[in-house]
Design an enzyme around this catalytic site. Sequence first.
Site, PDB file in Angstrom:
ATOM      1  N   ALA A  25      38.300  38.167  53.969  1.00  0.00           N
ATOM      2  CA  ALA A  25      37.431  37.587  52.802  1.00  0.00           C
ATOM      3  C   ALA A  25      38.057  37.347  51.364  1.00  0.00           C
ATOM      4  O   ALA A  25      39.192  37.809  51.052  1.00  0.00           O
ATOM      5  CB  ALA A  25      36.324  38.777  52.418  1.00  0.00           C
ATOM      6  N   GLY A  27      37.046  37.237  47.095  1.00  0.00           N
ATOM      7  CA  GLY A  27      36.164  37.624  46.225  1.00  0.00           C
ATOM      8  C   GLY A  27      36.691  37.310  44.681  1.00  0.00           C
ATOM      9  O   GLY A  27      37.767  36.451  44.475  1.00  0.00           O
ATOM     10  N   GLY A  28      36.052  37.702  43.768  1.00  0.00           N
ATOM     11  CA  GLY A  28      36.274  37.227  42.218  1.00  0.00           C
ATOM     12  C   GLY A  28      37.609  38.144  41.744  1.00  0.00           C
ATOM     13  O   GLY A  28      38.188  37.406  40.802  1.00  0.00           O
ATOM     14  N   MET A  29      38.110  39.089  42.420  1.00  0.00           N
ATOM     15  CA  MET A  29      39.183  39.805  41.870  1.00  0.00           C
ATOM     16  C   MET A  29      40.324  39.697  42.859  1.00  0.00           C
ATOM     17  O   MET A  29      41.706  39.944  42.524  1.00  0.00           O
ATOM     18  CB  MET A  29      38.954  41.070  41.555  1.00  0.00           C
ATOM     19  N   VAL A  32      41.118  39.606  50.556  1.00  0.00           N
ATOM     20  CA  VAL A  32      41.296  40.688  51.456  1.00  0.00           C
ATOM     21  C   VAL A  32      42.088  40.167  52.916  1.00  0.00           C
ATOM     22  O   VAL A  32      41.508  39.220  53.414  1.00  0.00           O
ATOM     23  CB  VAL A  32      39.996  41.443  51.911  1.00  0.00           C
ATOM     24  N   LYS A  47      44.411  44.500  50.054  1.00  0.00           N
ATOM     25  CA  LYS A  47      43.564  43.527  49.232  1.00  0.00           C
ATOM     26  C   LYS A  47      44.583  43.148  48.122  1.00  0.00           C
ATOM     27  O   LYS A  47      45.317  43.842  47.435  1.00  0.00           O
ATOM     28  CB  LYS A  47      42.503  44.524  48.452  1.00  0.00           C
ATOM     29  N   ASP A 141      30.913  49.377  40.649  1.00  0.00           N
ATOM     30  CA  ASP A 141      30.541  48.168  41.069  1.00  0.00           C
ATOM     31  C   ASP A 141      29.868  48.556  42.366  1.00  0.00           C
ATOM     32  O   ASP A 141      30.220  47.920  43.307  1.00  0.00           O
ATOM     33  CB  ASP A 141      31.880  47.258  41.291  1.00  0.00           C
TER      34      ASP A 141
END
Length: 698
Positions: A25, A27-29, A32, A47, A141
């Site tokens: 996946a 994401g914004g940061m 993974v 990650k 979060d």
Amino acid sequence: MQEHVSDPVVGTLVDNRYAVISRLARGGMSTVYLAVDERLDREVALKVLHPHLAADDNFLGRLGREAKAAARLSHPHVVGVLDQGNDGNTAYLVMEYIKGHTLRDVLRDRGALPPRLALALIDPVVEGLGAAHAAGFIHRDVKPENVLIADDGRIKIGDFGLARAVTSSTSTGALIGTVAYISPELVLGKPADARSDVYSVGIMLYEMLTGRQPFEGEVPVQVAYQHVNGRVGPPSDLVPHLAGEVDELVQWCTANDPENRPVDGNALLQELRHIRTNLTDAELDLQPPAAATAASQHQTEVLARASNPTTFMPPSRPAAPAYPPGEHPQAHGHAGQGPAATTHVPYPLRPGLTLPDDDEADSGWSPPPPRLGKRAQRRADRESEKHRALAAATPVRTLREGNPRRRGFLWVLVLIIAALLATGAGWFFGMGPGAAAAVPAVANKTVVQAQQLLSGVGFRSTTSDVFDDEVPTGLVVGSEPAAGTEIRKFQPVSLLVSKGPQLFPLPILTGGTLAEAKGALNAAEMALGTATEQFDEEAAAGTVLSQDPAAGTPARHGTPVAIVVSKGPQPIPVPSVVGKAENDAVAAVEKAGLTAEVAPDEVFDRNVPEGAVVTQSPANGTLTRGGTVTLTISKGPRMVDVPSYIGKQASEARKALEALGFQVRVNNILGGFFGTVRDQSPVNREVPEGSIITITVV
């Protein structure tokens, strides 16, 4: 589900340890990946942070401390943090790999969930948060994407520590991707605590029950505004007949004021389980109406089309619904049903509530208050008491009454007090303890030096000890809040003092096999150093003879351990002693480190003299020390009786003598014309086998 895409990280070996298999996946940061830890031979979730975060040294330092802290949090419903590090320009976190899907996948596939399923899914999330809150951790979060559901049914919440590191090292815009679940205090830049996580859980539970988020907008700032200025409505607005206790639970969690929420995850967990236990099966198995979900989606689309994407308009209260003649909800026997309710009511009415007729509205009619649950009733009672106390403290007479001179004096006194308060507030927030200042950098300084730096700026400090692999013992690793963070001077700053690297005893490797030694080192998270082989007369080949450092020595993770491995007993060449006298042969074998054994039976041999070695076993090759060499001794040649062949034909005599093992020499006289043996030597006596018999032929 794994994402099969072209990615330069896939197929690489990160930090010479983690083999990247595929991308899971993005994401914004971070991104993974599924990887294999080659040291421990297990699958992990790797990650890898995006480059703009990996280039921030302050962020990386804070991330390392947060990862170490999160790694100490062990709970069945919290994803474990296994490792953290940097490999060149790659900053990464290693976490427990949960094969399955996320709560976001469940909501995307199923939409609104029955209360039984929604409460069952949220229970382990709250339990994990409760354990984290009890240990002093705040998630910051909480969202469906961070709730992982394994294929075997295990539910875990992940990403502890990462959100805190990001929000402390970047602007508040770093959380813009999760604004749907952010608490009002975080929007306003206030410190977060356990109640901030509780708020996010309440938003998530609302979405699970209704299939939609309570606040929506075209740009994140619209949603953030609603978190601060709006109020989360009861889920029963969209899911009729939903139990009042569930409504109260959601609104308790999502109260704007943190003081009105559960204090932490454990407090919420107790109430959640109490509600699950006391709801009836009919209330738990209530199916959310598809029409409500469809209506909410339609309404979201209408609002999105009507909104101006460049100008934010705060949400206004919906206009009162109008009903055509004869289409009042009561005309159909149930509030919120019938064509009128479907066409004109923007939100489904709660069962049992009706709207007043015009005559009733004009006459001041108001609907009866809704039935409150026990907790809501207690909160209402507390609010009523607060209002009564406020009313009692409010003076009923004004300063306008009485003597004008006295009134003027009171006004002057009020102005003086206001001026003093303003001056005091200005000093407090401008130059005093309430003034804002940046936390100075204290890393790699002594505690005394760091305390002097902090006190020079106006901060008071406390200390706490932490393990650190890089900073020497006694020096400051960093501070909490981190260097550069602006806070008020009255807020304490905690100095993180290094205790040095955390040490672990080395395992016992001697006496086991090489494979067993590798397994023990992997289990202890140590490294295999140089492996040297040497002969050993007692240990079997492959046995570990020694290790350096020795077993039990305290060492940090990753310390290489050198070992010496046995090659088994040293082989010894077998000496050749055939033809040597018995004593000499035995001495030669024993000198080589072997054992000489003489065979009990001696043998005749025409070529080997009596007392010498005829054969040995083994005749060549190698043996280990103490191996046996068997020697067979010669009795010399066999004695054979020589018969007389005088007068016989030479050919007959020769053949017979050779059959007895003799060598025959022929001496012809006069050319041996007649072929008759005239003389023979020796004759009629015993001689050694193989002797030469001379015959004279005429």
